[in-house]
Write a protein that holds these residues in place. Structure first.
Motif, PDB file in Angstrom:
ATOM      1  N   GLU A 107      -1.031 -35.216 -26.962  1.00  0.00           N
ATOM      2  CA  GLU A 107      -0.610 -33.957 -27.581  1.00  0.00           C
ATOM      3  C   GLU A 107      -1.651 -32.858 -27.343  1.00  0.00           C
ATOM      4  O   GLU A 107      -1.302 -31.687 -27.217  1.00  0.00           O
ATOM      5  CB  GLU A 107      -0.364 -34.144 -29.085  1.00  0.00           C
ATOM      6  CG  GLU A 107       0.754 -35.094 -29.408  1.00  0.00           C
ATOM      7  CD  GLU A 107       2.129 -34.608 -28.957  1.00  0.00           C
ATOM      8  OE1 GLU A 107       2.265 -33.471 -28.497  1.00  0.00           O
ATOM      9  OE2 GLU A 107       3.081 -35.399 -29.089  1.00  0.00           O
ATOM     10  N   VAL A 108      -2.920 -33.232 -27.284  1.00  0.00           N
ATOM     11  CA  VAL A 108      -3.972 -32.250 -26.982  1.00  0.00           C
ATOM     12  C   VAL A 108      -3.757 -31.682 -25.583  1.00  0.00           C
ATOM     13  O   VAL A 108      -3.874 -30.467 -25.366  1.00  0.00           O
ATOM     14  CB  VAL A 108      -5.379 -32.880 -27.106  1.00  0.00           C
ATOM     15  CG1 VAL A 108      -6.450 -31.908 -26.652  1.00  0.00           C
ATOM     16  CG2 VAL A 108      -5.639 -33.343 -28.529  1.00  0.00           C
ATOM     17  N   MET A 109      -3.395 -32.535 -24.636  1.00  0.00           N
ATOM     18  CA  MET A 109      -3.143 -32.074 -23.271  1.00  0.00           C
ATOM     19  C   MET A 109      -1.921 -31.151 -23.236  1.00  0.00           C
ATOM     20  O   MET A 109      -1.907 -30.152 -22.521  1.00  0.00           O
ATOM     21  CB  MET A 109      -2.943 -33.268 -22.328  1.00  0.00           C
ATOM     22  CG  MET A 109      -4.171 -34.147 -22.209  1.00  0.00           C
ATOM     23  SD  MET A 109      -5.666 -33.257 -21.737  1.00  0.00           S
ATOM     24  CE  MET A 109      -5.250 -32.771 -20.095  1.00  0.00           C
ATOM     25  N   TRP A 110      -0.890 -31.485 -24.022  1.00  0.00           N
ATOM     26  CA  TRP A 110       0.292 -30.610 -24.102  1.00  0.00           C
ATOM     27  C   TRP A 110      -0.138 -29.249 -24.654  1.00  0.00           C
ATOM     28  O   TRP A 110       0.287 -28.211 -24.152  1.00  0.00           O
ATOM     29  CB  TRP A 110       1.360 -31.241 -24.991  1.00  0.00           C
ATOM     30  CG  TRP A 110       2.600 -30.413 -25.057  1.00  0.00           C
ATOM     31  CD1 TRP A 110       3.671 -30.464 -24.233  1.00  0.00           C
ATOM     32  CD2 TRP A 110       2.869 -29.352 -25.998  1.00  0.00           C
ATOM     33  NE1 TRP A 110       4.595 -29.510 -24.601  1.00  0.00           N
ATOM     34  CE2 TRP A 110       4.122 -28.816 -25.689  1.00  0.00           C
ATOM     35  CE3 TRP A 110       2.168 -28.826 -27.076  1.00  0.00           C
ATOM     36  CZ2 TRP A 110       4.690 -27.768 -26.409  1.00  0.00           C
ATOM     37  CZ3 TRP A 110       2.729 -27.776 -27.787  1.00  0.00           C
ATOM     38  CH2 TRP A 110       3.983 -27.260 -27.450  1.00  0.00           C
ATOM     39  N   PHE A 111      -0.993 -29.265 -25.676  1.00  0.00           N
ATOM     40  CA  PHE A 111      -1.487 -28.030 -26.286  1.00  0.00           C
ATOM     41  C   PHE A 111      -2.273 -27.200 -25.279  1.00  0.00           C
ATOM     42  O   PHE A 111      -2.169 -25.976 -25.256  1.00  0.00           O
ATOM     43  CB  PHE A 111      -2.352 -28.392 -27.500  1.00  0.00           C
ATOM     44  CG  PHE A 111      -3.041 -27.222 -28.112  1.00  0.00           C
ATOM     45  CD1 PHE A 111      -2.336 -26.275 -28.819  1.00  0.00           C
ATOM     46  CD2 PHE A 111      -4.414 -27.069 -27.996  1.00  0.00           C
ATOM     47  CE1 PHE A 111      -2.964 -25.185 -29.385  1.00  0.00           C
ATOM     48  CE2 PHE A 111      -5.063 -26.000 -28.560  1.00  0.00           C
ATOM     49  CZ  PHE A 111      -4.333 -25.054 -29.254  1.00  0.00           C
ATOM     50  N   GLN A 112      -3.063 -27.846 -24.439  1.00  0.00           N
ATOM     51  CA  GLN A 112      -3.799 -27.131 -23.393  1.00  0.00           C
ATOM     52  C   GLN A 112      -2.825 -26.396 -22.474  1.00  0.00           C
ATOM     53  O   GLN A 112      -3.085 -25.267 -22.054  1.00  0.00           O
ATOM     54  CB  GLN A 112      -4.658 -28.100 -22.572  1.00  0.00           C
ATOM     55  CG  GLN A 112      -5.828 -28.661 -23.331  1.00  0.00           C
ATOM     56  CD  GLN A 112      -6.942 -27.658 -23.461  1.00  0.00           C
ATOM     57  OE1 GLN A 112      -7.104 -26.793 -22.630  1.00  0.00           O
ATOM     58  NE2 GLN A 112      -7.708 -27.771 -24.526  1.00  0.00           N
ATOM     59  N   GLY A 113      -1.690 -27.023 -22.186  1.00  0.00           N
ATOM     60  CA  GLY A 113      -0.668 -26.362 -21.377  1.00  0.00           C
ATOM     61  C   GLY A 113      -0.086 -25.155 -22.090  1.00  0.00           C
ATOM     62  O   GLY A 113       0.219 -24.138 -21.463  1.00  0.00           O
ATOM     63  N   LEU A 114       0.070 -25.263 -23.392  1.00  0.00           N
ATOM     64  CA  LEU A 114       0.595 -24.136 -24.168  1.00  0.00           C
ATOM     65  C   LEU A 114      -0.369 -22.956 -24.149  1.00  0.00           C
ATOM     66  O   LEU A 114       0.042 -21.811 -24.003  1.00  0.00           O
ATOM     67  CB  LEU A 114       0.866 -24.570 -25.613  1.00  0.00           C
ATOM     68  CG  LEU A 114       1.386 -23.493 -26.558  1.00  0.00           C
ATOM     69  CD1 LEU A 114       2.733 -22.956 -26.074  1.00  0.00           C
ATOM     70  CD2 LEU A 114       1.497 -24.043 -27.967  1.00  0.00           C
ATOM     71  N   THR A 115      -1.656 -23.230 -24.280  1.00  0.00           N
ATOM     72  CA  THR A 115      -2.633 -22.141 -24.298  1.00  0.00           C
ATOM     73  C   THR A 115      -2.718 -21.436 -22.939  1.00  0.00           C
ATOM     74  O   THR A 115      -3.176 -20.302 -22.873  1.00  0.00           O
ATOM     75  CB  THR A 115      -4.029 -22.632 -24.707  1.00  0.00           C
ATOM     76  OG1 THR A 115      -4.473 -23.618 -23.782  1.00  0.00           O
ATOM     77  CG2 THR A 115      -4.014 -23.184 -26.121  1.00  0.00           C
ATOM     78  N   ALA A 116      -2.259 -22.097 -21.889  1.00  0.00           N
ATOM     79  CA  ALA A 116      -2.258 -21.452 -20.572  1.00  0.00           C
ATOM     80  C   ALA A 116      -1.344 -20.224 -20.558  1.00  0.00           C
ATOM     81  O   ALA A 116      -1.573 -19.297 -19.783  1.00  0.00           O
ATOM     82  CB  ALA A 116      -1.817 -22.445 -19.502  1.00  0.00           C
ATOM     83  N   PHE A 117      -0.340 -20.196 -21.442  1.00  0.00           N
ATOM     84  CA  PHE A 117       0.540 -19.030 -21.501  1.00  0.00           C
ATOM     85  C   PHE A 117      -0.167 -17.813 -22.089  1.00  0.00           C
ATOM     86  O   PHE A 117       0.332 -16.706 -21.988  1.00  0.00           O
ATOM     87  CB  PHE A 117       1.801 -19.347 -22.317  1.00  0.00           C
ATOM     88  CG  PHE A 117       2.739 -20.277 -21.614  1.00  0.00           C
ATOM     89  CD1 PHE A 117       3.539 -19.819 -20.579  1.00  0.00           C
ATOM     90  CD2 PHE A 117       2.803 -21.607 -21.972  1.00  0.00           C
ATOM     91  CE1 PHE A 117       4.406 -20.672 -19.920  1.00  0.00           C
ATOM     92  CE2 PHE A 117       3.661 -22.475 -21.321  1.00  0.00           C
ATOM     93  CZ  PHE A 117       4.470 -22.014 -20.285  1.00  0.00           C
ATOM     94  N   LEU A 118      -1.318 -18.025 -22.714  1.00  0.00           N
ATOM     95  CA  LEU A 118      -2.064 -16.915 -23.295  1.00  0.00           C
ATOM     96  C   LEU A 118      -3.040 -16.286 -22.311  1.00  0.00           C
ATOM     97  O   LEU A 118      -3.627 -15.253 -22.596  1.00  0.00           O
ATOM     98  CB  LEU A 118      -2.829 -17.381 -24.540  1.00  0.00           C
ATOM     99  CG  LEU A 118      -1.971 -17.917 -25.670  1.00  0.00           C
ATOM    100  CD1 LEU A 118      -2.838 -18.383 -26.821  1.00  0.00           C
ATOM    101  CD2 LEU A 118      -0.983 -16.861 -26.137  1.00  0.00           C
ATOM    102  N   GLN A 119      -3.217 -16.915 -21.166  1.00  0.00           N
ATOM    103  CA  GLN A 119      -4.137 -16.399 -20.154  1.00  0.00           C
ATOM    104  C   GLN A 119      -3.497 -15.210 -19.457  1.00  0.00           C
ATOM    105  O   GLN A 119      -2.300 -15.196 -19.199  1.00  0.00           O
ATOM    106  CB  GLN A 119      -4.466 -17.476 -19.114  1.00  0.00           C
ATOM    107  CG  GLN A 119      -5.045 -18.735 -19.710  1.00  0.00           C
ATOM    108  CD  GLN A 119      -6.406 -18.500 -20.331  1.00  0.00           C
ATOM    109  OE1 GLN A 119      -7.207 -17.768 -19.783  1.00  0.00           O
ATOM    110  NE2 GLN A 119      -6.660 -19.129 -21.464  1.00  0.00           N
TER     111      GLN A 119
END
Length: 132
Positions: A107-119
């Motif tokens: 789930e942490v890795m999934w979250f890292q993917g989500l934060t990529a949308f903020l870049q």
């Protein structure tokens, strides 16, 4: 500590905006059910819930999140979360024990993917473009 709290609140607002205006981000969270929290060792933090394609947060901490990002203190948390080189800052934080991640790492890795949308989108110089 106030900057850390404000950053955690702003994080929710930025994700809500991305989900609303970015169809790729909306598809990414669609059907996802996740509860996680970001906090300090002293107990300051925020709890996030992603469900039915939306994100909600509260200033309370959850008793049973799927994962927790636990920072040594608010200053370290702000420095790592607000760093321009966020991935490297996370790795440095993990190495120095300023950041401890507990829970489901998938789930942490999934979250890292989500934060990529903020870049911010990366701009490509006209000189770096090629026909192929």
């Amino acid at each position: 500590m106030l900057k850390f709290k404000l950053l955690l609140w702003a994080f929710t607002q930025l994700l809500k905006r991305q989900i609303k205006h970015n169809p790729d981000c909306a598809r990414y969270v669609e059907g996802k059910s996740l509860a996680f929290q970001i906090r300090t060792a002293s107990g300051v933090g925020r709890h996030y819930v992603i469900r039915n394609g939306t994100i909600h947060s509260s200033a309370e901490l959850a008793s049973n999140p799927q994962f927790t990002l636990n920072f040594r203190d608010a200053a370290k948390g702000f420095a790592i979360l607000a760093a321009k080189d966020s991935q490297a800052a996370f790795l440095r934080g993990l190495g120095s024990k300023d950041l401890i991640i507990s829970g489901d790492f998938q789930e942490v890795m999934w979250f890292q993917g989500l934060t990529a949308f903020l870049q911010a989108p990366k701009e490509i110089s006209p000189y770096d473009r090629t026909a192929f």
